[in-house]
Design a protein around this motif. Structure first.
Motif, PDB file in Angstrom:
ATOM      1  N   SER A 136       0.984  -1.196   0.078  1.00  0.00           N
ATOM      2  CA  SER A 136       0.247   0.211   0.199  1.00  0.00           C
ATOM      3  C   SER A 136       0.984   1.204   0.021  1.00  0.00           C
ATOM      4  CB  SER A 136      -0.954   0.240   1.050  1.00  0.00           C
ATOM      5  OG  SER A 136      -0.162  -0.116   2.330  1.00  0.00           O
ATOM      6  N   ARG A 137       2.043   1.147   0.792  1.00  0.00           N
ATOM      7  CA  ARG A 137       2.894   2.355   0.714  1.00  0.00           C
ATOM      8  C   ARG A 137       3.548   2.589  -0.794  1.00  0.00           C
ATOM      9  NH1 ARG A 137       8.199   2.791   4.664  1.00  0.00           N
ATOM     10  NH2 ARG A 137       9.087   4.795   3.876  1.00  0.00           N
ATOM     11  N   ALA A 138       3.765   1.545  -1.070  1.00  0.00           N
ATOM     12  CA  ALA A 138       4.640   1.764  -2.610  1.00  0.00           C
ATOM     13  C   ALA A 138       3.666   2.177  -3.464  1.00  0.00           C
ATOM     14  CB  ALA A 138       5.157   0.304  -2.859  1.00  0.00           C
ATOM     15  N   SER A 139       2.301   1.870  -3.527  1.00  0.00           N
ATOM     16  CA  SER A 139       1.601   2.202  -4.738  1.00  0.00           C
ATOM     17  C   SER A 139       0.766   3.583  -4.087  1.00  0.00           C
ATOM     18  CB  SER A 139       0.260   1.094  -4.845  1.00  0.00           C
ATOM     19  OG  SER A 139      -0.446   1.047  -3.374  1.00  0.00           O
ATOM     20  N   ALA A 140       0.667   3.906  -2.934  1.00  0.00           N
ATOM     21  CA  ALA A 140       0.028   5.515  -2.602  1.00  0.00           C
ATOM     22  C   ALA A 140       0.467   6.441  -3.358  1.00  0.00           C
ATOM     23  CB  ALA A 140       0.435   5.649  -1.181  1.00  0.00           C
ATOM     24  N   PRO A 141       1.941   6.743  -3.528  1.00  0.00           N
ATOM     25  CA  PRO A 141       2.265   8.012  -4.481  1.00  0.00           C
ATOM     26  C   PRO A 141       1.840   7.960  -6.004  1.00  0.00           C
ATOM     27  CG  PRO A 141       4.215   6.891  -3.209  1.00  0.00           C
ATOM     28  CD  PRO A 141       2.999   5.942  -3.249  1.00  0.00           C
ATOM     29  N   LEU A 142       1.491   6.719  -6.473  1.00  0.00           N
ATOM     30  CA  LEU A 142       0.912   6.632  -7.920  1.00  0.00           C
ATOM     31  C   LEU A 142      -0.243   7.471  -7.920  1.00  0.00           C
ATOM     32  CD1 LEU A 142       2.167   3.120  -8.768  1.00  0.00           C
ATOM     33  CD2 LEU A 142       3.151   5.527  -9.312  1.00  0.00           C
ATOM     34  N   SER A 143      -1.136   7.164  -6.911  1.00  0.00           N
ATOM     35  CA  SER A 143      -2.649   7.722  -6.815  1.00  0.00           C
ATOM     36  C   SER A 143      -2.811   9.118  -6.325  1.00  0.00           C
ATOM     37  CB  SER A 143      -3.313   6.767  -5.862  1.00  0.00           C
ATOM     38  OG  SER A 143      -3.013   6.672  -4.583  1.00  0.00           O
ATOM     39  N   ARG A 144      -2.013   9.354  -5.082  1.00  0.00           N
ATOM     40  CA  ARG A 144      -2.037  10.754  -4.742  1.00  0.00           C
ATOM     41  C   ARG A 144      -0.779  11.155  -4.393  1.00  0.00           C
ATOM     42  NH1 ARG A 144      -6.107   8.059  -1.987  1.00  0.00           N
ATOM     43  NH2 ARG A 144      -4.731   7.630  -0.169  1.00  0.00           N
ATOM     44  N   PRO A 145       0.186  11.434  -5.274  1.00  0.00           N
ATOM     45  CA  PRO A 145       1.426  11.968  -5.231  1.00  0.00           C
ATOM     46  C   PRO A 145       1.460  13.400  -4.737  1.00  0.00           C
ATOM     47  CG  PRO A 145       1.081  11.615  -7.412  1.00  0.00           C
ATOM     48  CD  PRO A 145      -0.315  11.441  -6.674  1.00  0.00           C
ATOM     49  N   THR A 146       2.415  13.888  -3.975  1.00  0.00           N
ATOM     50  CA  THR A 146       2.576  15.260  -3.681  1.00  0.00           C
ATOM     51  C   THR A 146       3.673  16.117  -4.360  1.00  0.00           C
ATOM     52  OG1 THR A 146       4.188  14.722  -1.888  1.00  0.00           O
ATOM     53  CG2 THR A 146       1.864  14.809  -1.222  1.00  0.00           C
ATOM     54  N   ALA A 147       4.365  14.944  -5.128  1.00  0.00           N
ATOM     55  CA  ALA A 147       5.660  15.601  -5.982  1.00  0.00           C
ATOM     56  C   ALA A 147       5.762  14.973  -7.113  1.00  0.00           C
ATOM     57  CB  ALA A 147       6.732  16.214  -5.315  1.00  0.00           C
ATOM     58  N   VAL A 148       6.396  15.273  -8.062  1.00  0.00           N
ATOM     59  CA  VAL A 148       7.071  14.255  -9.257  1.00  0.00           C
ATOM     60  C   VAL A 148       8.560  14.394  -9.296  1.00  0.00           C
ATOM     61  CG1 VAL A 148       7.081  13.823 -11.541  1.00  0.00           C
ATOM     62  CG2 VAL A 148       4.977  14.549 -10.567  1.00  0.00           C
ATOM     63  N   ILE A 149       9.241  13.214  -9.334  1.00  0.00           N
ATOM     64  CA  ILE A 149      10.821  13.310  -9.359  1.00  0.00           C
ATOM     65  C   ILE A 149      10.922  12.743 -11.026  1.00  0.00           C
ATOM     66  CG2 ILE A 149      12.792  12.384  -8.616  1.00  0.00           C
ATOM     67  CD1 ILE A 149      11.685  11.674  -5.961  1.00  0.00           C
ATOM     68  N   LEU A 150      11.251  13.748 -11.734  1.00  0.00           N
ATOM     69  CA  LEU A 150      11.724  13.206 -13.030  1.00  0.00           C
ATOM     70  C   LEU A 150      13.219  13.147 -13.152  1.00  0.00           C
ATOM     71  CD1 LEU A 150      10.718  13.009 -15.959  1.00  0.00           C
ATOM     72  CD2 LEU A 150      11.124  15.570 -16.259  1.00  0.00           C
ATOM     73  N   CYS A 151      13.597  11.605 -13.544  1.00  0.00           N
ATOM     74  CA  CYS A 151      14.698  11.250 -13.573  1.00  0.00           C
ATOM     75  C   CYS A 151      15.355  10.960 -15.025  1.00  0.00           C
ATOM     76  CB  CYS A 151      15.021  10.154 -12.603  1.00  0.00           C
ATOM     77  SG  CYS A 151      16.796   9.782 -12.436  1.00  0.00           S
ATOM     78  N   THR A 152      16.410  11.355 -15.459  1.00  0.00           N
ATOM     79  CA  THR A 152      16.893  11.101 -16.827  1.00  0.00           C
ATOM     80  C   THR A 152      17.821  10.038 -16.658  1.00  0.00           C
ATOM     81  OG1 THR A 152      18.587  12.811 -16.659  1.00  0.00           O
ATOM     82  CG2 THR A 152      16.434  13.393 -17.351  1.00  0.00           C
ATOM     83  N   ASP A 153      18.135   9.528 -15.658  1.00  0.00           N
ATOM     84  CA  ASP A 153      19.355   8.562 -15.586  1.00  0.00           C
ATOM     85  C   ASP A 153      18.670   7.308 -15.070  1.00  0.00           C
ATOM     86  OD1 ASP A 153      21.616   6.930 -14.129  1.00  0.00           O
ATOM     87  OD2 ASP A 153      22.669   8.508 -15.247  1.00  0.00           O
ATOM     88  N   ARG A 154      18.797   6.228 -15.852  1.00  0.00           N
ATOM     89  CA  ARG A 154      18.172   4.984 -15.340  1.00  0.00           C
ATOM     90  C   ARG A 154      18.707   4.173 -14.047  1.00  0.00           C
ATOM     91  NH1 ARG A 154      20.362  -0.272 -16.172  1.00  0.00           N
ATOM     92  NH2 ARG A 154      18.970  -1.783 -15.721  1.00  0.00           N
ATOM     93  N   VAL A 155      20.114   4.384 -14.044  1.00  0.00           N
ATOM     94  CA  VAL A 155      20.987   3.768 -12.801  1.00  0.00           C
ATOM     95  C   VAL A 155      20.514   4.724 -11.608  1.00  0.00           C
ATOM     96  CG1 VAL A 155      22.884   3.431 -11.706  1.00  0.00           C
ATOM     97  CG2 VAL A 155      22.845   3.033 -14.158  1.00  0.00           C
ATOM     98  N   ALA A 156      20.356   5.820 -11.637  1.00  0.00           N
ATOM     99  CA  ALA A 156      19.808   6.836 -10.414  1.00  0.00           C
ATOM    100  C   ALA A 156      18.339   6.520 -10.158  1.00  0.00           C
ATOM    101  CB  ALA A 156      19.904   8.350 -10.972  1.00  0.00           C
ATOM    102  N   ALA A 157      17.602   6.223 -11.453  1.00  0.00           N
ATOM    103  CA  ALA A 157      16.117   5.892 -10.983  1.00  0.00           C
ATOM    104  C   ALA A 157      16.168   4.507 -10.231  1.00  0.00           C
ATOM    105  CB  ALA A 157      15.540   5.673 -12.387  1.00  0.00           C
ATOM    106  N   LEU A 158      16.931   3.501 -10.704  1.00  0.00           N
ATOM    107  CA  LEU A 158      17.092   2.356  -9.969  1.00  0.00           C
ATOM    108  C   LEU A 158      17.354   2.418  -8.619  1.00  0.00           C
ATOM    109  CD1 LEU A 158      18.221   0.066 -12.948  1.00  0.00           C
ATOM    110  CD2 LEU A 158      16.036   0.168 -12.043  1.00  0.00           C
ATOM    111  N   PHE A 159      18.147   3.347  -8.290  1.00  0.00           N
ATOM    112  CA  PHE A 159      18.783   3.535  -6.806  1.00  0.00           C
ATOM    113  C   PHE A 159      17.679   3.944  -6.031  1.00  0.00           C
ATOM    114  CE2 PHE A 159      20.496   6.886  -4.207  1.00  0.00           C
ATOM    115  CZ  PHE A 159      20.810   6.106  -2.962  1.00  0.00           C
ATOM    116  N   LEU A 160      17.005   5.066  -6.534  1.00  0.00           N
ATOM    117  CA  LEU A 160      15.770   5.569  -6.120  1.00  0.00           C
ATOM    118  C   LEU A 160      14.792   4.561  -5.470  1.00  0.00           C
ATOM    119  CD1 LEU A 160      15.530   9.054  -7.608  1.00  0.00           C
ATOM    120  CD2 LEU A 160      16.590   8.665  -5.554  1.00  0.00           C
ATOM    121  N   THR A 161      14.356   3.733  -6.588  1.00  0.00           N
ATOM    122  CA  THR A 161      13.312   2.575  -6.594  1.00  0.00           C
ATOM    123  C   THR A 161      13.704   1.827  -5.341  1.00  0.00           C
ATOM    124  OG1 THR A 161      12.748   3.095  -8.860  1.00  0.00           O
ATOM    125  CG2 THR A 161      12.123   0.960  -7.858  1.00  0.00           C
TER     126      THR A 161
END
Length: 395
Positions: A181-206
């Motif tokens: 539920s915690r992982a899916s919550a930002p997809l329904s009611r996010p408070t911000a968007v993180i736009l990442c252009t680097d795949r490795v950095a995105a995997l680290f965040l995930t």
């Protein structure tokens, strides 16, 4: 070398086959075989510091950047001299004509013509040609070599990668502490968007559930190499952001490259009602600080003038990018990268809606200093030539 298992000092004969003659246990890396700095104790220490002693998960690519022993980057080289084909195409007919003149005449004229023909041949033989080279870079060890060592020799010796390191060539596992539920919550009611252009950095965040902890949704903007593919990143990012209301702030996380520095200004221009915080790697830090990974490739996205006027870069930074140099944000130490993203999201949530006074206030973050680490001395460079070079090394 020191045995990473029993700490015994081993000679070359005592570590044959990467098995310690004292304790009989196998280890993974031997500096005499795999290169300077490739030692189990060093790699394990780098992984422990990067993961904050197990608190974070990092990717194998991030560990490679941190474990590098040499880093070189060269600017584009212009061709010098006349190619051999063109040189001889001109020299041979001229020399033949002069030698025929020497044969058909006599006296001083024959001597001068014969000498001139010989001079033409000697000069054509002595001239050298160096072809042009595109911007290029090198990291030692290479990513392929390092990945093979870690997934092969290291996994054989220890049964797995260092603690906290995940192979980003495979799906990144969900963090243990993140519920469904915690992982899916930002997809329904996010408070911000993180736009990442680097795949490795995105995997680290995930892998560390950083967007989930911040109540943000992570969007990965990726494209193919070349001008068209990189332009698709901007178009795709704007299309994905259009699905979220304009009141939702955006944090742009990007490499220090032409596309990265232009992305935030382009989003602000296309969506002026949205708060946009640029949390990318500053070009000034990538260009001027010791120990930062510097790479080089063809820059087909923007010239120095566009980088100055649109992104507002200083002359030196714009020229550095225009020459083809860049730096990946995935090479930033993981703890520092985490803190930057957290601060950027907090800043984005606290920023007032853009207006006449605030339309251009959300610029580059002031990055804190990375922890100081010992650097290996730069003893030389591979290749030859007189082109400009950006070189860094770290141990």
């Amino acid at each position: 070398m020191i045995c990473p298992r029993c700490a015994a000092s081993l000679t070359g004969k005592q570590r044959s086959g990467r098995i310690c003659a004292h304790c009989g246990k196998r280890f993974a890396l031997d500096p005499a075989v795999h290169g300077k700095g490739m030692h189990d104790i060093r790699i394990r220490g780098i992984a422990e510091r990067a993961t904050d002693h197990g608190r974070l998960k990092i990717t194998l690519t991030q560990l490679w950047y941190l474990s590098r022993t040499r880093n070189y980057a060269w600017a584009e080289q212009d061709p010098q001299g006349v190619p051999a084909g063109i040189r001889w195409l001109v020299a041979l007919p001229v020399a033949v004509a002069l030698l025929l003149c020497a044969v058909l005449t006599d006296g001083v004229l024959a001597f001068v013509a014969g000498a001139a023909g010989c001079v033409v041949l000697v000069v054509a033989s002595a001239m050298r040609h160096r072809p042009g080279r595109p911007p290029r870079s090198q990291i030692i060890p290479s990513e392929e070599t390092f990945r093979q060592l870690m997934t092969g020799a290291w996994s054989t010796a220890y049964g797995r990668l260092p603690k906290g390191v995940v192979d980003d060539a495979r799906p990144v596992p969900r963090p243990r502490g993140a519920s469904r539920s915690r992982a899916s919550a930002p997809l329904s009611r996010p408070t911000a968007v993180i736009l990442c252009t680097d795949r490795v950095a995105a995997l680290f965040l995930t892998a560390n559930d950083i967007p989930g902890r911040l109540g943000a949704v992570l969007l990965e903007a990726a494209g193919t190499e070349g001008t068209a593919g990189r332009s698709d990143i901007v178009t795709g990012a704007l299309k994905e952001l259009a699905e979220y209301r304009s009141a939702l702030p955006v944090v742009v996380l990007h490499d220090a490259d032409p596309l990265g520095v232009l992305l935030a200004p382009l989003i602000r221009a296309a969506q002026p009602d949205r708060v946009v915080v640029d949390a990318g790697l500053p070009v000034s830090a990538a260009r001027g600080k010791q120990g930062v990974v510097r790479l080089a490739r063809h820059n087909r996205f923007a010239d120095a003038e566009q980088l100055r006027t649109v992104a507002g870069l200083p002359e030196a930074d714009a020229k550095w990018l225009a020459d083809g140099f860049w730096s990946p944000i995935a090479a930033v130490p993981p703890r520092l990268l985490e803190s930057i993203v957290v601060r950027a999201v907090e800043r984005a949530l606290a920023a007032p809606p853009p207006g006449p006074r605030h339309a251009h206030t959300n610029g580059f973050l002031t990055w804190p200093q990375a922890p100081q680490t010992p650097h290996a001395r730069d003893t030389g460079r591979p290749g030859a030539g007189t082109s400009k070079r950006e070189g860094t090394s770290s141990a």
